[in-house]
Design an enzyme around this catalytic site. Sequence first.
Site, PDB file in Angstrom:
ATOM      1  CG  HIS A 109      11.200  -2.197   4.570  1.00  0.00           C
ATOM      2  ND1 HIS A 109       9.832  -2.145   4.407  1.00  0.00           N
ATOM      3  CD2 HIS A 109      11.470  -3.372   5.197  1.00  0.00           C
ATOM      4  CE1 HIS A 109       9.302  -3.236   4.932  1.00  0.00           C
ATOM      5  NE2 HIS A 109      10.273  -4.000   5.412  1.00  0.00           N
ATOM      6  N   PRO A 134       0.789  -1.225   0.000  1.00  0.00           N
ATOM      7  CG  PRO A 134      -0.132  -1.116   2.116  1.00  0.00           C
ATOM      8  CD  PRO A 134       0.535  -2.061   1.176  1.00  0.00           C
ATOM      9  CG  ASN A 135      -0.219   4.265   1.388  1.00  0.00           C
ATOM     10  OD1 ASN A 135      -1.214   4.804   0.909  1.00  0.00           O
ATOM     11  ND2 ASN A 135      -0.225   3.675   2.566  1.00  0.00           N
ATOM     12  CE1 TYR A 180       8.974   5.119   2.854  1.00  0.00           C
ATOM     13  CE2 TYR A 180       7.352   6.890   2.913  1.00  0.00           C
ATOM     14  CZ  TYR A 180       7.875   5.727   3.450  1.00  0.00           C
ATOM     15  OH  TYR A 180       7.324   5.160   4.575  1.00  0.00           O
ATOM     16  CD  GLU A 204      10.784  -7.423   5.655  1.00  0.00           C
ATOM     17  OE1 GLU A 204      11.155  -8.524   6.129  1.00  0.00           O
ATOM     18  OE2 GLU A 204      10.314  -6.510   6.351  1.00  0.00           O
ATOM     19  NE  ARG A 246      10.040   6.151   8.515  1.00  0.00           N
ATOM     20  CZ  ARG A 246       9.110   5.937   7.570  1.00  0.00           C
ATOM     21  NH1 ARG A 246       9.305   4.972   6.673  1.00  0.00           N
ATOM     22  NH2 ARG A 246       8.030   6.673   7.536  1.00  0.00           N
ATOM     23  NE  ARG A 288       3.781   6.637   1.692  1.00  0.00           N
ATOM     24  CZ  ARG A 288       4.184   5.418   2.008  1.00  0.00           C
ATOM     25  NH1 ARG A 288       4.795   4.652   1.127  1.00  0.00           N
ATOM     26  NH2 ARG A 288       3.973   4.944   3.203  1.00  0.00           N
ATOM     27  CG  ASN A 305       8.467  -1.824   0.134  1.00  0.00           C
ATOM     28  OD1 ASN A 305       7.899  -1.945   1.218  1.00  0.00           O
ATOM     29  ND2 ASN A 305       9.045  -0.697  -0.251  1.00  0.00           N
ATOM     30  CB  ALA A 344       1.625   0.191   6.436  1.00  0.00           C
TER      31      ALA A 344
END
Length: 171
Positions: free
Chosen positions: A101, A11-12, A24, A99, A108, A19, A75, A78
Site C-alpha cells: 500500500h 482499482p483507481n 498518494y 501486499e 487512515r 488522484r 496493491n 480498495a
Amino acid sequence: MSRTVYLLNGPNLNLLGKREPHIYGHETLADVEAQCRTLAAELDFSIEFRQSNVEFQIIDWIHEARENAAAIVINPGAFTHTSIAIMDALNARKCPVFEVHISNVHQRESFRHHSYVSLAATGVMAGFGTHGYSLALRHVAQLLGKGAANASGINKDRQGFRVMKEAAETT
Ligand code: DQA
C-alpha cells in the site's frame, strides 16, 4: 525456472499522480512501472505489471500467476478491504505474496485497517509511498537468489523465505 514477478494493481491506481496526491503522491502508475522494470532488469528477473478496476480480472491474473510466477506483489486498492474472492485466489497460489500500500492504511479511516488480503499475504508493506513496490521487489530478489529460483519447487507455506531458499538450494 520462473523468474517472473507479477505486480498487480487494483482499482483507481490508474489515476495515480492525479488522484489525492497529498495521500498518494505525484508519480503516475507508468512512472512506477518504469522504475520496477529498471530494477527488475538489474535484479535479473522479468515482471508482469498490470492494473485493473475490475475484480474478476485481478482474480484471473492471480490464477495466471499461480502457474507462472515466482512471486506476486499486489496493491489491491480498495478491494483490500472488501474482497474475500481475491483473498481466496491468493490462498490458492503456489508462491509468496507481498501486499503493498502506498499510504499507511493504519493511519487512515478505520475501514482501511482491515485487510482480507493480509490474511493470505506472506508480507505487507504500507506507507512507503511508491517506493514500497521497489522494496517488495528487492525483497523478492533476496528470496530468489541470483538465477537460482524455481517456482515449481516453492510451496505456499507462509514462511516464504525458508521454503523458497530450500527450493533454490535443491534445484
Ligand atoms: C491503497 C490504500 C487503499 O485503502 C485504497 O483504497 C487505495 C490505495 C494504497 O496504496 O495506499 O486505493 O491500496
